[in-house]
Design an enzyme around this catalytic site. Structure first.
Site, PDB file in Angstrom:
ATOM      1  N   GLY A  32       0.825  -1.210   0.000  1.00  0.00           N
ATOM      2  CA  GLY A  32       0.000   0.000   0.000  1.00  0.00           C
ATOM      3  C   GLY A  32       0.858   1.259   0.000  1.00  0.00           C
ATOM      4  N   TYR A  33       0.177   2.380   0.142  1.00  0.00           N
ATOM      5  CA  TYR A  33       0.835   3.688   0.017  1.00  0.00           C
ATOM      6  C   TYR A  33       1.961   3.864   1.059  1.00  0.00           C
ATOM      7  CZ  TYR A  33       1.044   8.852   0.226  1.00  0.00           C
ATOM      8  OH  TYR A  33       1.439  10.174   0.253  1.00  0.00           O
TER       9      TYR A  33
ATOM     10  N   LEU B  61      -3.984  -7.245  -1.719  1.00  0.00           N
ATOM     11  CA  LEU B  61      -4.235  -6.473  -2.949  1.00  0.00           C
ATOM     12  C   LEU B  61      -5.632  -5.853  -2.957  1.00  0.00           C
ATOM     13  CD1 LEU B  61      -2.584  -8.707  -5.764  1.00  0.00           C
ATOM     14  CD2 LEU B  61      -1.521  -6.986  -4.310  1.00  0.00           C
TER      15      LEU B  61
ATOM     16  N   SER C 295      -4.062   6.868  13.758  1.00  0.00           N
ATOM     17  CA  SER C 295      -4.380   8.085  13.010  1.00  0.00           C
ATOM     18  C   SER C 295      -4.737   9.208  13.974  1.00  0.00           C
ATOM     19  CB  SER C 295      -5.579   7.773  12.109  1.00  0.00           C
ATOM     20  OG  SER C 295      -6.148   8.948  11.601  1.00  0.00           O
TER      21      SER C 295
ATOM     22  N   TYR D 274     -14.499   3.955  10.717  1.00  0.00           N
ATOM     23  CA  TYR D 274     -13.050   3.808  10.501  1.00  0.00           C
ATOM     24  C   TYR D 274     -12.291   4.249  11.761  1.00  0.00           C
ATOM     25  CZ  TYR D 274      -8.335   5.162   9.109  1.00  0.00           C
ATOM     26  OH  TYR D 274      -6.976   5.318   9.068  1.00  0.00           O
TER      27      TYR D 274
ATOM     28  N   LYS E 134      -9.680   2.259  14.670  1.00  0.00           N
ATOM     29  CA  LYS E 134      -8.344   2.672  15.151  1.00  0.00           C
ATOM     30  C   LYS E 134      -8.325   2.712  16.680  1.00  0.00           C
ATOM     31  CE  LYS E 134      -6.312   2.861  11.267  1.00  0.00           C
ATOM     32  NZ  LYS E 134      -5.432   1.756  10.934  1.00  0.00           N
TER      33      LYS E 134
ATOM     34  N   TYR F 103      -0.616   9.004  12.691  1.00  0.00           N
ATOM     35  CA  TYR F 103      -0.227   9.845  11.551  1.00  0.00           C
ATOM     36  C   TYR F 103      -1.185  11.022  11.439  1.00  0.00           C
ATOM     37  CZ  TYR F 103       1.209   5.104   9.949  1.00  0.00           C
ATOM     38  OH  TYR F 103       1.677   3.835   9.851  1.00  0.00           O
TER      39      TYR F 103
HETATM   40  P1  NAD Z   1      -3.392   1.657   1.611  1.00  0.00           P
HETATM   41  O1  NAD Z   1      -4.814   1.268   1.363  1.00  0.00           O
HETATM   42  O2  NAD Z   1      -2.641   2.286   0.512  1.00  0.00           O
HETATM   43  O3  NAD Z   1      -2.573   0.396   2.148  1.00  0.00           O
HETATM   44  C1  NAD Z   1      -3.152  -0.618   2.906  1.00  0.00           C
HETATM   45  C2  NAD Z   1      -2.704  -1.940   2.300  1.00  0.00           C
HETATM   46  O4  NAD Z   1      -3.234  -2.992   3.092  1.00  0.00           O
HETATM   47  C3  NAD Z   1      -3.224  -2.147   0.872  1.00  0.00           C
HETATM   48  O5  NAD Z   1      -2.162  -2.574   0.048  1.00  0.00           O
HETATM   49  C4  NAD Z   1      -4.279  -3.236   1.013  1.00  0.00           C
HETATM   50  O6  NAD Z   1      -4.344  -4.071  -0.131  1.00  0.00           O
HETATM   51  C5  NAD Z   1      -3.777  -3.986   2.235  1.00  0.00           C
HETATM   52  N1  NAD Z   1      -4.818  -4.661   3.028  1.00  0.00           N
HETATM   53  C6  NAD Z   1      -5.989  -4.160   3.481  1.00  0.00           C
HETATM   54  N2  NAD Z   1      -6.646  -5.100   4.194  1.00  0.00           N
HETATM   55  C7  NAD Z   1      -5.868  -6.205   4.190  1.00  0.00           C
HETATM   56  C8  NAD Z   1      -5.984  -7.497   4.755  1.00  0.00           C
HETATM   57  N3  NAD Z   1      -7.072  -7.859   5.455  1.00  0.00           N
HETATM   58  N4  NAD Z   1      -4.989  -8.397   4.575  1.00  0.00           N
HETATM   59  C9  NAD Z   1      -3.885  -8.057   3.865  1.00  0.00           C
HETATM   60  N5  NAD Z   1      -3.723  -6.862   3.296  1.00  0.00           N
HETATM   61  C10 NAD Z   1      -4.698  -5.937   3.455  1.00  0.00           C
HETATM   62  O7  NAD Z   1      -3.417   2.609   2.903  1.00  0.00           O
HETATM   63  P2  NAD Z   1      -2.260   3.515   3.500  1.00  0.00           P
HETATM   64  O8  NAD Z   1      -2.592   4.927   3.233  1.00  0.00           O
HETATM   65  O9  NAD Z   1      -0.943   2.982   3.124  1.00  0.00           O
HETATM   66  O10 NAD Z   1      -2.530   3.280   5.053  1.00  0.00           O
HETATM   67  C11 NAD Z   1      -1.804   2.314   5.791  1.00  0.00           C
HETATM   68  C12 NAD Z   1      -2.290   2.337   7.218  1.00  0.00           C
HETATM   69  O11 NAD Z   1      -2.143   3.641   7.755  1.00  0.00           O
HETATM   70  C13 NAD Z   1      -3.749   1.958   7.409  1.00  0.00           C
HETATM   71  O12 NAD Z   1      -3.881   1.226   8.584  1.00  0.00           O
HETATM   72  C14 NAD Z   1      -4.430   3.301   7.548  1.00  0.00           C
HETATM   73  O13 NAD Z   1      -5.611   3.209   8.297  1.00  0.00           O
HETATM   74  C15 NAD Z   1      -3.371   4.085   8.303  1.00  0.00           C
HETATM   75  N6  NAD Z   1      -3.474   5.538   8.115  1.00  0.00           N
HETATM   76  C16 NAD Z   1      -3.471   6.060   6.863  1.00  0.00           C
HETATM   77  C17 NAD Z   1      -3.582   7.429   6.690  1.00  0.00           C
HETATM   78  C18 NAD Z   1      -3.640   8.041   5.322  1.00  0.00           C
HETATM   79  O14 NAD Z   1      -4.115   9.178   5.202  1.00  0.00           O
HETATM   80  N7  NAD Z   1      -3.165   7.391   4.278  1.00  0.00           N
HETATM   81  C19 NAD Z   1      -3.658   8.265   7.821  1.00  0.00           C
HETATM   82  C20 NAD Z   1      -3.635   7.687   9.092  1.00  0.00           C
HETATM   83  C21 NAD Z   1      -3.534   6.310   9.234  1.00  0.00           C
HETATM   84  C1  WQD Z   2      -7.770  17.593   3.878  1.00  0.00           C
HETATM   85  C2  WQD Z   2      -8.404  18.972   3.770  1.00  0.00           C
HETATM   86  C3  WQD Z   2     -10.777  18.988   3.408  1.00  0.00           C
HETATM   87  C4  WQD Z   2     -10.698  17.211  -0.582  1.00  0.00           C
HETATM   88  C5  WQD Z   2      -8.540  12.099   6.254  1.00  0.00           C
HETATM   89  C6  WQD Z   2      -9.136  11.143   7.252  1.00  0.00           C
HETATM   90  C7  WQD Z   2      -8.194  10.939   8.417  1.00  0.00           C
HETATM   91  C8  WQD Z   2      -6.813  10.503   7.941  1.00  0.00           C
HETATM   92  C9  WQD Z   2      -6.299  11.446   6.887  1.00  0.00           C
HETATM   93  C10 WQD Z   2      -6.678   8.099   7.925  1.00  0.00           C
HETATM   94  C11 WQD Z   2      -9.731  19.083   4.509  1.00  0.00           C
HETATM   95  C12 WQD Z   2     -10.041  19.590   2.229  1.00  0.00           C
HETATM   96  C13 WQD Z   2     -10.320  17.731   0.650  1.00  0.00           C
HETATM   97  C14 WQD Z   2     -11.267  18.086  -1.551  1.00  0.00           C
HETATM   98  C15 WQD Z   2     -11.014  19.920  -0.006  1.00  0.00           C
HETATM   99  N1  WQD Z   2      -6.836   9.219   7.330  1.00  0.00           N
HETATM  100  N2  WQD Z   2     -10.474  19.060   0.915  1.00  0.00           N
HETATM  101  N3  WQD Z   2     -11.401  19.410  -1.218  1.00  0.00           N
HETATM  102  O1  WQD Z   2     -10.116  14.885   6.048  1.00  0.00           O
HETATM  103  O2  WQD Z   2      -7.958  15.754   7.033  1.00  0.00           O
HETATM  104  O3  WQD Z   2      -8.316  13.344   6.891  1.00  0.00           O
HETATM  105  O4  WQD Z   2      -7.279  11.581   5.837  1.00  0.00           O
HETATM  106  O5  WQD Z   2      -6.536   7.859   9.086  1.00  0.00           O
HETATM  107  O6  WQD Z   2      -8.761   9.975   9.236  1.00  0.00           O
HETATM  108  O7  WQD Z   2     -10.365  11.678   7.698  1.00  0.00           O
HETATM  109  O8  WQD Z   2      -7.917  14.634   4.803  1.00  0.00           O
HETATM  110  O9  WQD Z   2      -7.205  14.923   2.473  1.00  0.00           O
HETATM  111  O10 WQD Z   2      -9.625  14.377   2.953  1.00  0.00           O
HETATM  112  O11 WQD Z   2      -8.744  16.613   3.536  1.00  0.00           O
HETATM  113  O12 WQD Z   2     -11.168  21.120   0.234  1.00  0.00           O
HETATM  114  O13 WQD Z   2     -11.667  17.662  -2.647  1.00  0.00           O
HETATM  115  O14 WQD Z   2      -8.698  19.219   2.387  1.00  0.00           O
HETATM  116  O15 WQD Z   2     -11.952  19.704   3.682  1.00  0.00           O
HETATM  117  O16 WQD Z   2      -9.770  20.348   5.078  1.00  0.00           O
HETATM  118  P1  WQD Z   2      -8.668  14.738   6.233  1.00  0.00           P
HETATM  119  P2  WQD Z   2      -8.379  15.056   3.356  1.00  0.00           P
END
Ligand code: NAD
Ligand code: WQD
Length: 342
Positions: free
Chosen positions: A12-13, A35, A126, A151, A155, A178
């Site tokens: 993933g990312y 995947l 998160s 969601y 967490k 994060y």
């Molecule tokens: P992502 O979706 O890009 O990566 C998650 C990966 O996990 C994917 O490759 C997916 O295929 C895999 N996956 C999901 N469920 C699975 C399962 N049951 N078994 C095996 N693989 C599985 O997401 P990301 O942005 O890389 O996020 C990674 C982690 O960080 C997540 O736990 C997410 O909640 C947390 N997080 C992300 C953000 C964000 O904004 N990207 C912010 C805070 C926390």
């Molecule tokens: C950022 C800012 C929007 C899209 C989310 C999850 C959080 C965490 C991170 C996983 C906000 C504004 C957005 C658009 C906009 N993920 N925006 N136009 O909402 O801070 O957080 O991702 O844990 O749990 O809720 O991130 O990127 O969606 O938004 O104006 O088309 O951009 O209002 O202020 P957010 P975001």
């Protein structure tokens, strides 16, 4: 001797960037990924950066017999657990998909870890656990609040499960909260792969600049902030990935216990500031319009990341311009790949 780390969700990312940093810091890596939100090709792209192969299991962490077989086959020293679904909106529509995948997955993984006496885990949490707060910068002692989405609930529950195991089952755990991860690897070989219309700001911006979307809608400019738009703490994904290596190094020095760290830059940026930084980095004007507020959006939040600086010796290196620059280069690379594939 090199330690071997199991990275769940490693294609993933954030996982893929972390695998690169782990390999570049003398860890061996085993990845498990279903995947569900990634593609197999990411493994080759990681290898093109590090010139090292990864051991890859395409499987679901909820498949207990398979996880058991994996732990039997590999000698795992520690785990970084990314695998989860992460779309806040989808979790409101389909909460059970989130409880099942994210909470059951955590339970299955930790059950098998306990069985094989693997006690070291870094967990992806998160800033969503802080809910709607007006007290930024937020440090780790800030109370967590009732989640604002299913969601977020997953967490909070997973954090609690991990804390229990650290208290009563000899685990040593690190919870990383994060803030807003953005940007891509400077090589432009890996980055975020949003499926469908992106919910998040930065992929929406880069897709708009690439002509995939007509214009960005800024969700409200009547907030109580300097320019009226929301403020977030955007953190480069490579900085975040590096923090995982530091967190793991630290976890291996810990006794049975848990620690929580915020990962952000400690600086908030408004939506309009992000747009401006993107325009500077890409050299392109971004079409946007001011729209209505998005339900559930928090007005402003940014991190106090002092604890990570003090204990993990980690701090961010990339600024907002770098985040936009790498995100844009990744979008261009993606467009090339997609046009080659027809
Ligand atoms: P992502 O979706 O890009 O990566 C998650 C990966 O996990 C994917 O490759 C997916 O295929 C895999 N996956 C999901 N469920 C699975 C399962 N049951 N078994 C095996 N693989 C599985 O997401 P990301 O942005 O890389 O996020 C990674 C982690 O960080 C997540 O736990 C997410 O909640 C947390 N997080 C992300 C953000 C964000 O904004 N990207 C912010 C805070 C926390
Ligand atoms: C950022 C800012 C929007 C899209 C989310 C999850 C959080 C965490 C991170 C996983 C906000 C504004 C957005 C658009 C906009 N993920 N925006 N136009 O909402 O801070 O957080 O991702 O844990 O749990 O809720 O991130 O990127 O969606 O938004 O104006 O088309 O951009 O209002 O202020 P957010 P975001």
């Amino acid at each position: 001797m090199k330690k071997t780390i199991l990275v769940t969700g490693g294609l993933g990312y954030i996982g893929s960037h972390t695998v690169v940093e782990l390999q570049e810091n003398n860890y061996d890596v085993v990845v498990i990924d279903s995947l569900s939100n990634s593609i197999r090709e990411v493994a080759e792209r990681i290898a093109s950066i590090t010139k090292m192969p990864i051991k890859l299991y395409i499987a679901d962490i909820n498949d207990e017999s398979l996880i058991d077989a994996l732990f039997k086959q590999e000698t795992i020293d520690g785990v970084i657990h990314f695998a989860a679904h992460k779309a806040v909106g989808e979790s409101v529509q389909n909460p059970f998909k989130y409880y099942r995948n994210n909470i059951d997955g955590m339970i299955t993984l930790q059950k098998v870890m306990r069985q094989y006496h693997v006690d070291t885990i870094v967990f992806s949490s998160s800033c969503t656990v802080y809910g709607d707060t007006k007290n930024s910068p937020i440090n780790e002692t800030h109370p967590v609040t009732e989640a604002i989405s299913p969601y977020g609930t997953t967490k909070l529950v997973c954090e609690q499960i991990l804390k229990d195991l650290c208290r009563y089952s000899g685990f040593r755990g690190i919870i990383l909260r994060y803030f807003n991860p953005v940007g891509a690897h400077p090589s432009a070989c890996i980055g975020e792969l949003p499926i469908g219309v992106p919910d998040n700001l930065v992929p929406y911006i880069t897709q708009t600049a690439a002509g995939i979307r007509d214009k960005l809608t800024v969700f409200g400019n009547d907030y109580n902030t300097a320019d009226g738009t929301n403020i977030r703490d955007y953190i480069h994904v490579v900085d975040l990935a590096r923090a995982h290596v530091k967190a793991l190094d630290y976890a291996f020095t810990m006794h049975q216990d848990y620690e929580i760290f915020n990962l952000g830059t400690g600086k908030g940026h408004s939506v309009l500031e992000v747009i401006k930084a993107f325009e500077q980095a890409s050299g392109k004007p971004l079409p946007y319009a001011i729209g209505a507020r998005r339900a559930g959006d928090i007005e402003q939040i940014w991190a106090d990341a002092t604890k990570a600086a003090q204990l993990l010796k980690w701090t961010h290196q990339y600024n907002l311009y770098d985040m936009m620059d790498t995100a844009w280069k990744w979008q261009i690379a993606l467009n090339h790949k997609q046009s080659r594939q027809g």
